[in-house]
Write an enzyme that holds these catalytic residues in place. Structure first.
Site, PDB file in Angstrom:
ATOM      1  N   SER A  32       0.877  -1.161  -0.038  1.00 16.46           N
ATOM      2  CA  SER A  32       0.034  -0.044  -0.062  1.00 16.46           C
ATOM      3  C   SER A  32       0.900   1.107   0.072  1.00 16.46           C
ATOM      4  O   SER A  32       0.400   2.509   0.141  1.00 16.46           O
ATOM      5  CB  SER A  32      -0.909  -0.072   1.136  1.00 16.46           C
ATOM      6  OG  SER A  32      -0.266  -0.121   2.490  1.00 16.46           O
TER       7      SER A  32
ATOM      8  N   HIS B  93     -41.886  21.084 -10.629  1.00 16.62           N
ATOM      9  CA  HIS B  93     -41.892  20.090 -11.768  1.00 16.62           C
ATOM     10  C   HIS B  93     -41.255  20.956 -13.181  1.00 16.62           C
ATOM     11  O   HIS B  93     -41.484  20.319 -14.425  1.00 16.62           O
ATOM     12  CB  HIS B  93     -43.473  19.985 -12.098  1.00 16.62           C
ATOM     13  CG  HIS B  93     -44.198  19.369 -10.994  1.00 16.62           C
ATOM     14  ND1 HIS B  93     -44.263  18.288 -10.688  1.00 16.62           N
ATOM     15  CD2 HIS B  93     -44.889  20.087  -9.868  1.00 16.62           C
ATOM     16  CE1 HIS B  93     -45.311  18.046  -9.364  1.00 16.62           C
ATOM     17  NE2 HIS B  93     -45.355  19.198  -9.375  1.00 16.62           N
TER      18      HIS B  93
ATOM     19  N   SER C 216     -16.287  23.768 -27.687  1.00 15.84           N
ATOM     20  CA  SER C 216     -16.438  22.600 -28.651  1.00 15.84           C
ATOM     21  C   SER C 216     -15.180  22.329 -29.782  1.00 15.84           C
ATOM     22  O   SER C 216     -14.909  23.422 -30.300  1.00 15.84           O
ATOM     23  CB  SER C 216     -17.850  22.547 -29.019  1.00 15.84           C
ATOM     24  OG  SER C 216     -17.773  21.757 -30.270  1.00 15.84           O
TER      25      SER C 216
ATOM     26  N   LYS D 191     -19.888  27.216 -29.398  1.00 16.74           N
ATOM     27  CA  LYS D 191     -20.369  26.609 -28.269  1.00 16.74           C
ATOM     28  C   LYS D 191     -19.385  27.110 -26.973  1.00 16.74           C
ATOM     29  O   LYS D 191     -18.374  27.174 -27.259  1.00 16.74           O
ATOM     30  CB  LYS D 191     -20.151  24.842 -28.083  1.00 16.74           C
ATOM     31  CG  LYS D 191     -21.084  24.337 -29.244  1.00 16.74           C
ATOM     32  CD  LYS D 191     -22.483  24.308 -28.572  1.00 16.74           C
ATOM     33  CE  LYS D 191     -22.687  23.461 -27.357  1.00 16.74           C
ATOM     34  NZ  LYS D 191     -22.695  22.043 -27.582  1.00 16.74           N
TER      35      LYS D 191
ATOM     36  N   ASN E 228     -19.655  25.647 -23.222  1.00 15.91           N
ATOM     37  CA  ASN E 228     -20.352  24.712 -22.503  1.00 15.91           C
ATOM     38  C   ASN E 228     -20.048  24.831 -21.032  1.00 15.91           C
ATOM     39  O   ASN E 228     -18.893  25.006 -20.438  1.00 15.91           O
ATOM     40  CB  ASN E 228     -19.855  23.274 -22.708  1.00 15.91           C
ATOM     41  CG  ASN E 228     -20.168  22.970 -24.446  1.00 15.91           C
ATOM     42  OD1 ASN E 228     -21.216  23.414 -24.862  1.00 15.91           O
ATOM     43  ND2 ASN E 228     -19.170  22.244 -25.223  1.00 15.91           N
TER      44      ASN E 228
ATOM     45  N   GLU F   8     -21.222  20.566 -15.233  1.00 22.32           N
ATOM     46  CA  GLU F   8     -21.359  19.302 -15.421  1.00 22.32           C
ATOM     47  C   GLU F   8     -20.614  18.271 -14.635  1.00 22.32           C
ATOM     48  O   GLU F   8     -20.982  17.243 -14.294  1.00 22.32           O
ATOM     49  CB  GLU F   8     -21.420  18.986 -16.935  1.00 22.32           C
ATOM     50  CG  GLU F   8     -22.237  19.542 -17.834  1.00 22.32           C
ATOM     51  CD  GLU F   8     -21.956  19.663 -19.292  1.00 22.32           C
ATOM     52  OE1 GLU F   8     -22.762  20.230 -20.192  1.00 22.32           O
ATOM     53  OE2 GLU F   8     -20.864  19.645 -19.729  1.00 22.32           O
TER      54      GLU F   8
ATOM     55  N   TYR G 237      -9.220  -6.634  13.006  1.00 24.37           N
ATOM     56  CA  TYR G 237      -8.628  -6.190  11.663  1.00 24.37           C
ATOM     57  C   TYR G 237      -8.577  -7.315  10.545  1.00 24.37           C
ATOM     58  O   TYR G 237      -8.283  -8.734  11.085  1.00 24.37           O
ATOM     59  CB  TYR G 237      -7.043  -5.972  11.880  1.00 24.37           C
ATOM     60  CG  TYR G 237      -6.319  -5.225  10.911  1.00 24.37           C
ATOM     61  CD1 TYR G 237      -6.541  -3.985  10.344  1.00 24.37           C
ATOM     62  CD2 TYR G 237      -5.626  -6.262   9.812  1.00 24.37           C
ATOM     63  CE1 TYR G 237      -6.075  -3.570   8.995  1.00 24.37           C
ATOM     64  CE2 TYR G 237      -5.008  -5.657   8.672  1.00 24.37           C
ATOM     65  CZ  TYR G 237      -5.349  -4.569   8.308  1.00 24.37           C
ATOM     66  OH  TYR G 237      -4.732  -3.947   7.101  1.00 24.37           O
TER      67      TYR G 237
HETATM   68  N1  ARG Z   1      -1.073  -1.131   5.185  1.00 22.19           N
HETATM   69  C1  ARG Z   1      -2.092  -1.701   6.032  1.00 22.19           C
HETATM   70  C2  ARG Z   1      -3.448  -1.202   5.873  1.00 22.19           C
HETATM   71  O1  ARG Z   1      -3.726  -0.306   5.345  1.00 22.19           O
HETATM   72  C3  ARG Z   1      -1.492  -1.519   7.514  1.00 22.19           C
HETATM   73  C4  ARG Z   1      -2.256  -2.561   8.505  1.00 22.19           C
HETATM   74  C5  ARG Z   1      -1.280  -3.883   8.280  1.00 22.19           C
HETATM   75  N2  ARG Z   1      -1.630  -4.741   9.373  1.00 22.19           N
HETATM   76  C6  ARG Z   1      -1.600  -5.995   9.336  1.00 22.19           C
HETATM   77  N3  ARG Z   1      -1.809  -6.802  10.341  1.00 22.19           N
HETATM   78  N4  ARG Z   1      -1.162  -6.832   8.164  1.00 22.19           N
HETATM   79  O2  ARG Z   1      -4.413  -1.658   6.645  1.00 22.19           O
END
Ligand code: ARG
Length: 465
Positions: free
Chosen positions: A30, A165, A286, A292, A294, A299, A326
């Site tokens: 992540s 309406h 456009s 045009k 727009n 939008e 978790y």
């Molecule tokens: N990157 C993880 C998350 O966003 C952090 C927590 C990870 N915890 C674990 N027990 N693997 O949730």
């Protein structure tokens, strides 16, 4: 699948002998999105270390080294020089700890995570980040509402058709239309202030799920990090992404309001209505049709509301089947949270830009009024002469029909014609055919008379303080 990297390299790799599928490495990590939480993660770690110093887990020297090292890591993030090690820096927590070890040595750095879990860490980081971002959104919203209030005040004399309406219904003040959204956004502001309170509670010190075994001072950490209190149950705290869902629910409601507001303005900006003209700064042309212009900004505001609602549906679907505490599914709350907050924040600012540069065309508004819109006023006239409303409604309806049959605009029906329909019409019925009078009659609180609208502005302004 080829497993080319032994998991033993990872911070959690002690029990692993096999390697990870490279796609699994990418699928799991992540760091590429949770790195935005770098500052929160570092501050949380410093607070955690300080609390462990107080609890005797760290010596003063160890704490000082950790604090100094963490600040150095943060400086790298801030300067853009932090080097993510691909395949090793799984998330922001492991990346920061890895780098801390390189700077101050693994012996001391290895003590930082004592009694701590990434489960409490990610929840802490997200809550801190979200709290700070929501405070910015609060400022954006207050600023947008300020524009609405000021414009409603200065343009209070413009009268236009009010619609139900999408059919012409009764005359209203342009400012009354603006304030109708002003109060929707003001409710969003109230809700936001409420949501921030629930976001801003500290999960730090909850451990993986069962709590902290070293008697860590959670209140001290919460205070240092600017939280307004702590989360009271460790299992619930690490499992909780309600605070993200609630922000998305809030944001979705706001985006629904923005979307409807934008839709009105799109209609009002067409040649057919012409009540407003969008500034060039918020329109595009456009590629094919040279004439045009727009209303893309409006939008996009309308379109992005769908995206914001998608975030809530997605996250709540992720949450609904999870067993206690978790689960890695929770990592799926981070990206939509980031996208949601950015989308909503940008939308409020674009809406403010559109409104503050919008040109109004009051003569077009006035030209769109027609006498039929005073049919209710005509009925009300007879009510004041003591005729029951159900009857006056009918009588006024016959006047409308006569106007249609004879092709005479409602306001130009002669006194004799009106008298022919009902003998109780007096000479003063002429006064009814006046749009200004019509709006001024709606003088009860919340109505479209000048005084009522200006009172609304006052009420709204008080909410912005
Ligand atoms: N990157 C993880 C998350 O966003 C952090 C927590 C990870 N915890 C674990 N027990 N693997 O949730």
């Amino acid at each position: 699948m080829a497993a080319d990297k032994p998991a033993g390299n990872m911070l959690w790799g002690g029990r692993f002998t096999g390697g990870l599928d490279p796609l699994m490495v990418a699928y799991n990590e992540s760091i590429y999105f949770d790195q935005v939480l770098h500052r929160q993660d570092i501050l949380g770690s410093i607070a955690f270390a300080r609390a462990n110093l107080k609890g005797g887990i760290l010596t003063q020297e160890e704490f000082s080294a950790i604090e100094k090292g963490l600040l150095a890591v943060e400086q790298e993030w801030a300067a853009g020089t932090f080097k993510i090690v691909p395949g090793v820096d799984e998330d922001i927590h492991t990346a920061n700890e890895r780098r801390l070890g390189e700077i101050i040595g693994k012996d001391i750095a290895g003590k930082l995570h004592t009694g701590r879990s990434r489960n409490e860490q990610i929840a802490t980081d997200m809550r801190m980040w979200l709290r700070d971002e929501l405070r910015k959104l609060e400022e954006y919203l207050v600023s947008f509402l300020g524009v609405i209030a000021r414009r409603a005040e200065s343009e209070v004399d413009y009268v236009m058709p009010g619609y139900t309406h999408l059919q012409r219904a009764q005359p209203i003040r342009w400012s009354h239309w603006m304030m109708s959204y002003g109060f929707q956004f003001a409710s969003d502001l109230e809700r936001l202030r409420e949501v921030i309170k629930r976001v801003n509670r500290s999960p730090l010190g909850l451990g993986a799920l069962a709590g902290n075994p070293f008697g860590i001072d959670r209140e001290m950490m919460a205070k240092e990090l600017g939280f307004e209190g702590i989360i009271w149950n460790s299992m619930g705290g690490v499992a909780d992404r309600d605070f993200v869902a609630e922000v998305m629910q809030w944001g979705s409601m706001l985006m629904v309001h923005i979307s409807r507001w934008a839709e009105d303005l799109i209609i009002y900006s067409t040649a057919e209505f012409g009540f407003v003209r969008l500034s060039d700064a918020y329109s595009t042309g456009s590629s094919l049709m040279p004439q045009k212009k727009n209303p893309d900004s409006l939008e996009l505001l309308r379109g992005k509301s769908g995206r914001a609602m998608g975030h809530v549906v997605g996250l709540m679907t992720t949450l609904k089947g999870l067993p206690s505490t978790y689960n890695k599914d929770l990592q799926e709350s981070v990206e939509p949270m980031l996208d949601h907050v950015r989308t909503v924040g940008d939308s409020i600012r674009i809406a403010e830009g559109v409104l503050s540069t919008l040109a109004t065309q009051p003569e077009k508004m006035r030209a769109a009024l027609d006498g039929f819109m005073l049919a209710t006023d005509l009925a009300d006239y007879l009510v004041r002469k003591g005729v029951p409303f159900r009857e006056t409604h009918h009588i006024s309806g016959r006047c409308v029909a006569l106007s249609e049959e004879t092709g005479t605009p409602m306001a130009e029906l002669s006194y004799e014609q009106l008298k022919g329909i009902d003998a109780r019409f007096g000479e003063d019925v002429r006064d009814v055919f006046d749009y200004e009078r019509s709006v001024e009659m709606r003088a009860a609180k919340g109505g479209t008379s000048k005084a009522s609208v200006l009172e609304q502005v006052k009420v709204l302004k008080a909410m912005l303080e």
